[in-house]
Design a protein around this motif. Structure first.
Motif, PDB file in Angstrom:
ATOM      1  N   UNK A 238      29.560  31.382  36.762  1.00 12.99           N
ATOM      2  CA  UNK A 238      28.241  32.011  36.908  1.00 12.99           C
ATOM      3  C   UNK A 238      28.305  33.213  37.839  1.00 12.99           C
ATOM      4  N   UNK A 239      29.077  33.079  38.918  1.00 13.51           N
ATOM      5  CA  UNK A 239      29.223  34.195  39.858  1.00 13.51           C
ATOM      6  C   UNK A 239      29.926  35.375  39.197  1.00 13.51           C
ATOM      7  N   UNK A 240      30.949  35.101  38.406  1.00 18.67           N
ATOM      8  CA  UNK A 240      31.667  36.182  37.732  1.00 18.67           C
ATOM      9  C   UNK A 240      30.744  36.937  36.775  1.00 18.67           C
ATOM     10  N   UNK A 241      29.904  36.195  36.068  1.00 16.95           N
ATOM     11  CA  UNK A 241      28.963  36.818  35.142  1.00 16.95           C
ATOM     12  C   UNK A 241      27.904  37.628  35.893  1.00 16.95           C
ATOM     13  N   UNK A 242      27.402  37.076  36.984  1.00 19.03           N
ATOM     14  CA  UNK A 242      26.257  37.669  37.672  1.00 19.03           C
ATOM     15  C   UNK A 242      26.626  38.775  38.656  1.00 19.03           C
ATOM     16  N   UNK A 243      27.825  38.711  39.240  1.00 19.34           N
ATOM     17  CA  UNK A 243      28.157  39.609  40.349  1.00 19.34           C
ATOM     18  C   UNK A 243      29.153  40.695  39.963  1.00 19.34           C
ATOM     19  N   UNK A 244      30.108  40.388  39.086  1.00 17.98           N
ATOM     20  CA  UNK A 244      31.211  41.330  38.833  1.00 17.98           C
ATOM     21  C   UNK A 244      30.729  42.689  38.328  1.00 17.98           C
ATOM     22  N   UNK A 245      29.655  42.713  37.567  1.00 15.74           N
ATOM     23  CA  UNK A 245      29.136  43.985  37.068  1.00 15.74           C
ATOM     24  C   UNK A 245      28.333  44.755  38.097  1.00 15.74           C
ATOM     25  N   UNK A 246      27.955  44.105  39.187  1.00 13.15           N
ATOM     26  CA  UNK A 246      27.133  44.766  40.202  1.00 13.15           C
ATOM     27  C   UNK A 246      27.964  45.432  41.286  1.00 13.15           C
ATOM     28  N   UNK A 247      29.220  45.085  41.401  1.00 15.87           N
ATOM     29  CA  UNK A 247      30.063  45.654  42.441  1.00 15.87           C
ATOM     30  C   UNK A 247      30.902  46.784  41.864  1.00 15.87           C
ATOM     31  N   UNK A 248      31.394  47.654  42.724  1.00 21.70           N
ATOM     32  CA  UNK A 248      32.236  48.770  42.315  1.00 21.70           C
ATOM     33  C   UNK A 248      33.528  48.748  43.134  1.00 21.70           C
ATOM     34  N   UNK A 249      34.654  48.759  42.421  1.00 19.74           N
ATOM     35  CA  UNK A 249      35.950  48.734  43.079  1.00 19.74           C
ATOM     36  C   UNK A 249      36.206  50.068  43.784  1.00 19.74           C
ATOM     37  N   UNK A 250      36.765  49.993  44.961  1.00 18.99           N
ATOM     38  CA  UNK A 250      37.087  51.202  45.713  1.00 18.99           C
ATOM     39  C   UNK A 250      38.240  51.956  45.042  1.00 18.99           C
ATOM     40  N   UNK A 251      38.150  53.274  45.033  1.00 19.02           N
ATOM     41  CA  UNK A 251      39.193  54.085  44.434  1.00 19.02           C
ATOM     42  C   UNK A 251      40.538  53.779  45.087  1.00 19.02           C
TER      43      UNK A 251
ATOM     44  N   UNK B  40      36.986  45.055  51.739  1.00 15.68           N
ATOM     45  CA  UNK B  40      37.788  46.283  51.753  1.00 15.68           C
ATOM     46  C   UNK B  40      38.113  46.846  50.369  1.00 15.68           C
ATOM     47  N   UNK B  41      38.086  46.017  49.341  1.00 16.81           N
ATOM     48  CA  UNK B  41      38.392  46.494  47.991  1.00 16.81           C
ATOM     49  C   UNK B  41      37.156  46.970  47.227  1.00 16.81           C
ATOM     50  N   UNK B  42      35.978  46.826  47.837  1.00 12.48           N
ATOM     51  CA  UNK B  42      34.748  47.180  47.132  1.00 12.48           C
ATOM     52  C   UNK B  42      34.068  48.380  47.788  1.00 12.48           C
ATOM     53  N   UNK B  43      33.714  49.341  46.949  1.00 14.94           N
ATOM     54  CA  UNK B  43      32.976  50.515  47.427  1.00 14.94           C
ATOM     55  C   UNK B  43      31.488  50.225  47.497  1.00 14.94           C
ATOM     56  N   UNK B  44      30.994  49.435  46.542  1.00 12.03           N
ATOM     57  CA  UNK B  44      29.582  49.040  46.488  1.00 12.03           C
ATOM     58  C   UNK B  44      29.522  47.536  46.289  1.00 12.03           C
ATOM     59  N   UNK B  45      28.722  46.860  47.107  1.00 12.64           N
ATOM     60  CA  UNK B  45      28.554  45.425  46.975  1.00 12.64           C
ATOM     61  C   UNK B  45      27.318  45.077  46.171  1.00 12.64           C
ATOM     62  N   UNK B  46      27.050  43.810  46.058  1.00  8.08           N
ATOM     63  CA  UNK B  46      25.920  43.335  45.258  1.00  8.08           C
ATOM     64  C   UNK B  46      24.666  43.184  46.109  1.00  8.08           C
ATOM     65  N   UNK B  47      23.541  43.384  45.480  1.00 10.80           N
ATOM     66  CA  UNK B  47      22.267  43.093  46.122  1.00 10.80           C
ATOM     67  C   UNK B  47      21.968  41.608  45.976  1.00 10.80           C
ATOM     68  N   UNK B  48      20.840  41.189  46.497  1.00  9.65           N
ATOM     69  CA  UNK B  48      20.457  39.780  46.396  1.00  9.65           C
ATOM     70  C   UNK B  48      20.240  39.374  44.938  1.00  9.65           C
ATOM     71  N   UNK B  49      20.056  40.341  44.057  1.00  7.88           N
ATOM     72  CA  UNK B  49      19.911  40.004  42.638  1.00  7.88           C
ATOM     73  C   UNK B  49      21.149  39.281  42.112  1.00  7.88           C
ATOM     74  N   UNK B  50      22.304  39.591  42.683  1.00  7.27           N
ATOM     75  CA  UNK B  50      23.518  38.897  42.283  1.00  7.27           C
ATOM     76  C   UNK B  50      23.452  37.419  42.604  1.00  7.27           C
TER      77      UNK B  50
END
Length: 314
Positions: A261-274, A223-233
């Motif tokens: 490792x998850x924070x490094x790999x995933x946090x930049x791929x997701x977008x927080x919902x406004x 619910x807090x994410x507008x865009x989630x990560x792809x399998x690349x994460x």
């Protein structure tokens, strides 16, 4: 192509394009029918991988074009070399072919990535070629597409940043194949394939990989994410964790190594919902702790042994 050759091609691509048998069949059928193709889906769903694999299997040329706001008609079509024009004039051999003309002359596939990011005037050039199979270039003349030329394009949903709606004129000239995320089992297989190609590092086993994939999949409907990560994460989480274990002189992937490792790999791929007051790191950590059964306030979490399934490599 004969029926048997089509079947052989599709079967041969199963290991290259995991979990995309239906989409491969549709693309092969459309290209075999001499149609242009548009793959539409979120990032990281294997659109480029699928098209490259199909082109390679068909044994035809593949000309890549990166779609962006700087892709002008001149960059797509080509231009006359200014220095040579001064001495030789506007002769055909002075013209420097762009990717579109190259693909047309060679009868290759023109792959346009992120087609909904290119300017409208450039898109109009493509529409003309798709309709007429030829292009009139000022001072050069008429360029006719050789047999086999087709445009294949990919695009992310139009509401992504920097994209625009594709006009009905484009949709009317292509066969559209919608691509969504693969199943959890298929995404685990993709991560495992990438881990096998990484010779060094601590190797996690299937149970740990399954949990990492689950973390990534949960980002897509949080619910807090507008865009989630792809399998690349998930791929990057596994590869970074494998390397980070060696960096920290650990024989296994501990809870802290996995989370870092998850924070490094995933946090930049997701977008927080406004409107959300949380940041990406907090959301990723919450999902990670929930999937791995860890308590966010448990100080021992970062010092525990490897999560279930994490093992050492030989």
């Amino acid at each position: 192509m004969t029926q048997s050759s089509r079947r052989d091609l599709i079967a041969s691509l199963d290991d290259t394009v995991i979990g995309r048998r239906r989409e491969v069949e549709l693309v092969v059928a459309a290209l075999d029918a001499d149609r242009h193709v548009l793959l539409e889906g979120p990032p990281g769903t294997g659109k480029s991988t699928l098209l490259r694999a199909v082109a390679g299997g068909l044994g035809i040329g593949f000309v890549f074009v990166e779609g962006n706001a700087e892709l002008t008609p001149a960059r797509l079509v080509g231009h006359f070399d200014p220095a040579r024009v001064l001495t030789d004039g506007y002769e055909p051999n002075v013209f420097v072919d762009g990717p579109l003309v190259t693909a047309m002359r060679d009868g290759s596939l023109l792959y346009v990535e992120e087609i909904n990011r290119i300017p409208e005037e450039t898109l109009n050039v493509l529409i003309t070629v798709m309709s007429e199979g030829e292009l009139n270039v000022p001072r050069l003349g008429r360029v006719v597409a050789a047999h086999g030329f087709r445009m294949v394009a990919a695009m992310n949903p139009f509401d992504a940043v920097g994209t625009a709606r594709i006009s009905s004129a484009v949709y009317d000239r292509v066969c559209r194949v919608a691509m969504t995320y693969q199943s959890s089992q298929d995404e685990c297989a993709i991560v495992d394939r990438n881990l096998k190609s990484n010779k060094a590092g601590v190797r996690p086993d299937a149970a740990w990989v399954t949990k990492v994939v689950e973390v990534v999949r949960r980002t897509r409907n949080h619910p807090d994410l507008r865009v989630g990560s792809s399998v690349r994460g998930a791929i990057d989480t596994a590869l970074v964790a494998s390397s980070l274990a060696e960096v920290r002189s650990s024989k296994n992937i501990s809870a802290s190594i996995g989370l870092d490792s998850a924070l490094v790999a995933i946090s930049g791929r997701v977008r927080i919902r406004e409107g959300s007051v949380r940041n990406a790191e907090e959301v990723v950590a919450e999902i990670w702790n929930d999937v791995f059964g860890l308590s966010a306030g448990d100080e021992s979490a970062g010092k525990a042994g490897a999560p279930t399934g994490a093992t050492t490599s030989n």
